[in-house]
Design a protein around this motif. Structure first.
Motif, PDB file in Angstrom:
ATOM      1  N   PRO A 143       4.391 -21.419  -2.587  1.00 34.13           N
ATOM      2  CA  PRO A 143       4.679 -22.842  -2.334  1.00 34.13           C
ATOM      3  C   PRO A 143       4.886 -23.634  -3.621  1.00 34.13           C
ATOM      4  CG  PRO A 143       2.354 -22.378  -1.944  1.00 34.13           C
ATOM      5  CD  PRO A 143       3.030 -21.065  -2.165  1.00 34.13           C
ATOM      6  N   ALA A 144       4.306 -23.160  -4.741  1.00 37.04           N
ATOM      7  CA  ALA A 144       4.531 -23.852  -6.010  1.00 37.04           C
ATOM      8  C   ALA A 144       6.008 -23.805  -6.389  1.00 37.04           C
ATOM      9  CB  ALA A 144       3.679 -23.221  -7.116  1.00 37.04           C
ATOM     10  N   ILE A 145       6.641 -22.667  -6.169  1.00 37.70           N
ATOM     11  CA  ILE A 145       8.054 -22.507  -6.511  1.00 37.70           C
ATOM     12  C   ILE A 145       8.959 -23.160  -5.476  1.00 37.70           C
ATOM     13  CG2 ILE A 145       9.894 -20.777  -6.704  1.00 37.70           C
ATOM     14  CD1 ILE A 145       7.786 -18.921  -7.999  1.00 37.70           C
ATOM     15  N   LEU A 146       8.640 -22.978  -4.200  1.00 40.41           N
ATOM     16  CA  LEU A 146       9.546 -23.441  -3.144  1.00 40.41           C
ATOM     17  C   LEU A 146       9.371 -24.917  -2.803  1.00 40.41           C
ATOM     18  CD1 LEU A 146       9.343 -20.414  -0.680  1.00 40.41           C
ATOM     19  CD2 LEU A 146      11.127 -20.898  -2.361  1.00 40.41           C
ATOM     20  N   LEU A 147       8.118 -25.401  -2.877  1.00 38.18           N
ATOM     21  CA  LEU A 147       7.824 -26.743  -2.366  1.00 38.18           C
ATOM     22  C   LEU A 147       7.195 -27.674  -3.386  1.00 38.18           C
ATOM     23  CD1 LEU A 147       6.254 -25.639   1.051  1.00 38.18           C
ATOM     24  CD2 LEU A 147       8.629 -26.303   0.609  1.00 38.18           C
ATOM     25  N   ARG A 148       7.009 -27.193  -4.623  1.00 44.90           N
ATOM     26  CA  ARG A 148       6.304 -27.971  -5.655  1.00 44.90           C
ATOM     27  C   ARG A 148       4.878 -28.298  -5.225  1.00 44.90           C
ATOM     28  NH1 ARG A 148       5.581 -33.175  -7.944  1.00 44.90           N
ATOM     29  NH2 ARG A 148       5.775 -33.155 -10.207  1.00 44.90           N
ATOM     30  N   THR A 149       4.284 -27.414  -4.467  1.00 47.64           N
ATOM     31  CA  THR A 149       2.918 -27.585  -3.984  1.00 47.64           C
ATOM     32  C   THR A 149       2.129 -26.328  -4.323  1.00 47.64           C
ATOM     33  OG1 THR A 149       3.774 -28.887  -2.133  1.00 47.64           O
ATOM     34  CG2 THR A 149       1.505 -28.129  -1.971  1.00 47.64           C
ATOM     35  N   PRO A 150       1.324 -26.317  -5.380  1.00 50.85           N
ATOM     36  CA  PRO A 150       0.577 -25.114  -5.745  1.00 50.85           C
ATOM     37  C   PRO A 150      -0.323 -24.647  -4.602  1.00 50.85           C
ATOM     38  CG  PRO A 150       0.448 -26.755  -7.490  1.00 50.85           C
ATOM     39  CD  PRO A 150       1.059 -27.434  -6.296  1.00 50.85           C
ATOM     40  N   GLY A 187       2.184 -31.717  -4.293  1.00 48.86           N
ATOM     41  CA  GLY A 187       2.761 -31.523  -2.971  1.00 48.86           C
ATOM     42  C   GLY A 187       3.131 -32.805  -2.254  1.00 48.86           C
ATOM     43  N   ALA A 188       2.152 -33.697  -2.066  1.00 47.24           N
ATOM     44  CA  ALA A 188       2.414 -34.936  -1.343  1.00 47.24           C
ATOM     45  C   ALA A 188       3.427 -35.806  -2.088  1.00 47.24           C
ATOM     46  CB  ALA A 188       1.111 -35.706  -1.122  1.00 47.24           C
ATOM     47  N   ALA A 189       3.322 -35.831  -3.423  1.00 47.65           N
ATOM     48  CA  ALA A 189       4.262 -36.636  -4.214  1.00 47.65           C
ATOM     49  C   ALA A 189       5.692 -36.145  -4.035  1.00 47.65           C
ATOM     50  CB  ALA A 189       3.872 -36.600  -5.689  1.00 47.65           C
ATOM     51  N   GLU A 190       5.882 -34.832  -4.046  1.00 44.84           N
ATOM     52  CA  GLU A 190       7.224 -34.284  -3.867  1.00 44.84           C
ATOM     53  C   GLU A 190       7.715 -34.531  -2.441  1.00 44.84           C
ATOM     54  OE1 GLU A 190      10.813 -32.546  -4.770  1.00 44.84           O
ATOM     55  OE2 GLU A 190       9.187 -33.217  -6.085  1.00 44.84           O
ATOM     56  N   ALA A 191       6.819 -34.425  -1.446  1.00 43.54           N
ATOM     57  CA  ALA A 191       7.219 -34.696  -0.064  1.00 43.54           C
ATOM     58  C   ALA A 191       7.685 -36.141   0.087  1.00 43.54           C
ATOM     59  CB  ALA A 191       6.057 -34.401   0.879  1.00 43.54           C
ATOM     60  N   ILE A 192       6.946 -37.077  -0.535  1.00 46.26           N
ATOM     61  CA  ILE A 192       7.341 -38.494  -0.480  1.00 46.26           C
ATOM     62  C   ILE A 192       8.710 -38.675  -1.134  1.00 46.26           C
ATOM     63  CG2 ILE A 192       6.783 -40.813  -1.295  1.00 46.26           C
ATOM     64  CD1 ILE A 192       3.816 -40.013  -1.106  1.00 46.26           C
ATOM     65  N   ARG A 193       8.913 -38.019  -2.270  1.00 46.40           N
ATOM     66  CA  ARG A 193      10.186 -38.166  -2.982  1.00 46.40           C
ATOM     67  C   ARG A 193      11.337 -37.588  -2.154  1.00 46.40           C
ATOM     68  NH1 ARG A 193      13.547 -35.779  -6.842  1.00 46.40           N
ATOM     69  NH2 ARG A 193      12.540 -33.753  -6.608  1.00 46.40           N
ATOM     70  N   GLN A 194      11.103 -36.448  -1.506  1.00 44.23           N
ATOM     71  CA  GLN A 194      12.151 -35.827  -0.712  1.00 44.23           C
ATOM     72  C   GLN A 194      12.460 -36.641   0.544  1.00 44.23           C
ATOM     73  OE1 GLN A 194      14.036 -33.284  -1.344  1.00 44.23           O
ATOM     74  NE2 GLN A 194      13.072 -32.425  -3.170  1.00 44.23           N
ATOM     75  N   ILE A 195      11.422 -37.204   1.169  1.00 43.41           N
ATOM     76  CA  ILE A 195      11.649 -38.049   2.344  1.00 43.41           C
ATOM     77  C   ILE A 195      12.436 -39.291   1.946  1.00 43.41           C
ATOM     78  CG2 ILE A 195      10.496 -39.494   4.064  1.00 43.41           C
ATOM     79  CD1 ILE A 195       8.262 -37.369   4.129  1.00 43.41           C
ATOM     80  N   GLU A 196      12.093 -39.860   0.781  1.00 40.46           N
ATOM     81  CA  GLU A 196      12.845 -41.014   0.293  1.00 40.46           C
ATOM     82  C   GLU A 196      14.306 -40.635   0.039  1.00 40.46           C
ATOM     83  OE1 GLU A 196      12.691 -44.078  -3.497  1.00 40.46           O
ATOM     84  OE2 GLU A 196      12.451 -41.929  -3.766  1.00 40.46           O
ATOM     85  N   ALA A 197      14.510 -39.463  -0.567  1.00 48.61           N
ATOM     86  CA  ALA A 197      15.878 -39.022  -0.850  1.00 48.61           C
ATOM     87  C   ALA A 197      16.663 -38.815   0.436  1.00 48.61           C
ATOM     88  CB  ALA A 197      15.849 -37.724  -1.665  1.00 48.61           C
ATOM     89  N   ARG A 198      15.985 -38.311   1.482  1.00 50.84           N
ATOM     90  CA  ARG A 198      16.688 -38.108   2.749  1.00 50.84           C
ATOM     91  C   ARG A 198      17.058 -39.450   3.376  1.00 50.84           C
ATOM     92  NH1 ARG A 198      18.195 -34.720   6.465  1.00 50.84           N
ATOM     93  NH2 ARG A 198      18.064 -35.275   8.677  1.00 50.84           N
ATOM     94  N   LEU A 215       0.565 -30.088   5.865  1.00 52.51           N
ATOM     95  CA  LEU A 215      -0.176 -29.028   5.172  1.00 52.51           C
ATOM     96  C   LEU A 215      -1.036 -29.592   4.042  1.00 52.51           C
ATOM     97  CD1 LEU A 215       2.456 -26.146   4.944  1.00 52.51           C
ATOM     98  CD2 LEU A 215       0.363 -26.175   6.293  1.00 52.51           C
ATOM     99  N   THR A 216      -0.532 -30.596   3.350  1.00 53.13           N
ATOM    100  CA  THR A 216      -1.335 -31.188   2.284  1.00 53.13           C
ATOM    101  C   THR A 216      -2.584 -31.859   2.858  1.00 53.13           C
ATOM    102  OG1 THR A 216      -0.037 -33.233   2.361  1.00 53.13           O
ATOM    103  CG2 THR A 216       0.658 -31.557   0.789  1.00 53.13           C
ATOM    104  N   VAL A 217      -2.440 -32.482   4.013  1.00 55.44           N
ATOM    105  CA  VAL A 217      -3.610 -33.094   4.656  1.00 55.44           C
ATOM    106  C   VAL A 217      -4.615 -32.013   5.057  1.00 55.44           C
ATOM    107  CG1 VAL A 217      -4.401 -34.381   6.677  1.00 55.44           C
ATOM    108  CG2 VAL A 217      -2.349 -35.120   5.461  1.00 55.44           C
ATOM    109  N   ILE A 218      -4.101 -30.920   5.657  1.00 60.09           N
ATOM    110  CA  ILE A 218      -5.000 -29.828   6.062  1.00 60.09           C
ATOM    111  C   ILE A 218      -5.674 -29.203   4.843  1.00 60.09           C
ATOM    112  CG2 ILE A 218      -5.064 -27.525   7.098  1.00 60.09           C
ATOM    113  CD1 ILE A 218      -2.762 -28.418   8.918  1.00 60.09           C
ATOM    114  N   GLY A 219      -4.879 -28.959   3.788  1.00 60.62           N
ATOM    115  CA  GLY A 219      -5.446 -28.352   2.586  1.00 60.62           C
ATOM    116  C   GLY A 219      -6.499 -29.217   1.936  1.00 60.62           C
ATOM    117  N   ALA A 220      -6.278 -30.536   1.898  1.00 61.10           N
ATOM    118  CA  ALA A 220      -7.256 -31.443   1.303  1.00 61.10           C
ATOM    119  C   ALA A 220      -8.525 -31.503   2.134  1.00 61.10           C
ATOM    120  CB  ALA A 220      -6.654 -32.839   1.156  1.00 61.10           C
TER     121      ALA A 220
END
Length: 526
Positions: free
Chosen positions: A71-78, A208-219, A392-397
């Motif tokens: 996930p670190a490589i694919l999703l920017r989420t270690p 992870g969450a930061a990249e998800a926010i950025r990707q949602i904004e980009a979409r 997933l970030t919520v579950i992981g946290a």
């Protein structure tokens, strides 16, 4: 030979790949670390023989450390804290359409780093453990300062921003109960802050969450693009150029891993920094999708995981949190880690060593067959993928301490990480500050207490050498930054034709004739 005989038991041969596979599944989920995986499966080992139970847990231990890079490589989420350094270049490669190559490099580097550390452990365990046992507060403080000096090299173009970001991380690490005096610091009356800011929620949020926010904004703004997998094959010339970085990463990770309480996350960052610092060519590509950064970080963090077993087995001092759980498994089986373990149970010790080597071989085989399956994550439509990542970030946290407060920490960290990305501030130094800050502060205070307030301990051989290296590291980074600026203002010459013979030149697509000759016809997996 006794260890080999023990390892060849059918139960051991079956449990070794099972443990690796379970570890890979656990490590691929953001927030679920090797420690969590070992703790979950620990009760299943009570009915097994000591070696069988230890082999199963060690497979989870190493499999999770490798899979954290997925996930670190694919999703920017270690997937695990040890994979944080892999994000820097791994996710950049994904954005450039080289996710398949990044996953292949990560797998091979993880196996090589683990094998290097295992072989070193077999031959050097008692000697190295005695050396590590001699480390006191002064040595640990100097080591922490050396690690913090890396901050100056991770400023992504601005040394000042890197240092400021690292200082903010150190301040975050100070929140909670003071490890020396026992008083609450910077908790502002919030009871949940007394235990400090948990690393995993912070890590998952910042990346992870930061990249998800950025990707949602980009979409929402219509500016995002679906990344391509690209080829999974890596040419011989590329492997030759990566081999020094994997070897140096394995050595650095091993040295860091044997120091109790330091861990693979610091080892990964230190190896990444040194690979960039001493790269012979194209140093500016680090942080922008350079395979060398992935190779060094992944080799080091897996090597550090194995190195953490040395003080655990030889001295009875856990090298990291996961090793502490492994030590608990030995104690439950009636075995006391320490020098007597080598003399009283040689079949267990050397069977474990052989199982580690076999485990990394199984990891390579399992990874080769499953790597294309993992990579299909990138094919999920962005409208579904990034909301799933947020879930997933919520579950992981939440899974770390089953505390809703950690979810709040993760969300706040996600917003902070998003704002830092938008404004060009580096996130990695902040994370290093959080990880290394407590070690530096508490070791310094203990050294001062032991010396009665004197700084004479700083003149002892090991602390003095480490502190000098830290100063030289910062000075070298400043000089390197000035030299890069001077080069950037020089008159530009006409671009030369691409030279495929240079193994460190960036391989951007699979369409060149050089690659078709070297790799055969490559196509993205369907």
């Amino acid at each position: 030979m006794t260890g080999l005989e023990s390892f060849l038991d059918p139960t051991i041969l079956i449990l070794t790949p099972i443990g690796v596979l379970l570890g890979a599944l656990i490590g691929a989920v953001p927030g679920l670390s090797a420690t969590v995986g070992i703790a979950i499966f620990l009760p299943f080992t009570f009915a097994l023989d000591p070696l069988a139970g230890l082999v199963l847990l060690l497979g989870i231990y190493n499999g999770a450390c490798y899979a954290g890079s997925i996930p670190a490589i694919l999703l920017r989420t270690p997937g695990t804290p040890a994979s944080a350094a892999t994000v820097i270049d791994g996710y950049s490669m994904t954005k450039k359409g080289q996710a398949g190559r990044a996953l292949s490099i990560s797998l091979v580097a993880s196996v090589i780093g683990g094998l290097i550390s295992t072989l070193l452990m077999i031959f050097l365990a008692p000697v190295v453990a005695d050396f590590a046992l001699g480390f006191g507060p002064a040595e640990y403080f100097a080591l922490a300062v050396l690690a913090l000096a890396i901050i100056a090299s991770l400023g992504e173009g601005s040394i000042a921003k890197g240092i400021i970001s690292g200082a903010i991380g150190i301040m975050i690490a100070m929140v909670g109960l003071d490890g020396i005096s026992g008083f609450n610091r910077f908790t502002f009356g919030v009871g949940d802050l007394s235990a400090g800011i948990e690393l995993v929620p912070l890590l998952v949020g910042l990346f992870g969450a930061a990249e998800a926010i950025r990707q949602i904004e980009a979409r929402l703004t219509g500016t995002n693009r679906v990344a391509k997998l690209g080829t999974f094959k890596v040419g011989r010339a590329r492997w030759r150029s990566l081999s020094p970085h994997m070897a140096s990463g394995g050595l650095i990770g091993f040295i860091i891993g044997i120091l109790p309480g330091v861990g693979g996350d610091i080892g990964g960052y230190m190896a990444y920094n040194e690979s960039r610092r001493f790269a012979r060519t194209h140093r500016s590509r680090f942080g922008k999708g350079d395979p060398r950064g992935v190779a060094a970080a992944e080799s080091a963090n897996n090597s550090a995981q194995v190195g953490g077993l040395i003080p655990t087995l030889t001295l009875g001092i856990p090298g990291n949190a996961a090793a502490a759980v492994l030590m608990g498994a030995l104690l439950i089986q009636g075995l006391q880690p320490g020098p007597q373990l080598f003399t009283g149970s040689p079949d267990l010790v050397y069977g474990t060593f052989i199982a580690l080597v076999a485990g990394f071989i199984f990891l390579l085989v399992i990874g080769m067959f499953s790597i294309r399956l993992w990579a299909q994550v990138i094919r999920i439509p962005p409208a579904l993928l990034w909301p799933m990542v947020l879930v997933l970030t919520v579950i992981g946290a939440y899974a770390v301490r089953t505390n809703p407060f950690d979810v709040l920490v993760m969300l706040i960290a996600g917003v902070i990480g998003y704002l830092m990305m938008k404004t060009g501030w580096p996130v990695a130094p902040l994370l290093i500050g959080v990880i290394v800050g407590p070690l530096a502060e508490q070791s310094y205070r203990r050294a001062m207490i032991q010396s009665g307030g004197s700084l004479e301990w700083a003149l002892e051989p090991i602390p003095l050498v480490l502190l000098i290296l830290a100063v030289l590291s910062v000075v070298y980074s400043v000089w390197q930054a000035k030299r890069d600026v001077a080069k950037s203002v020089e008159p530009k010459v006409a671009p030369q034709s691409h030279n495929p013979a240079n193994p460190e030149d960036e391989v951007s697509t699979e369409a060149t004739a050089q690659q078709n000759t070297e790799h055969g016809t490559n196509s993205s997996p369907g």
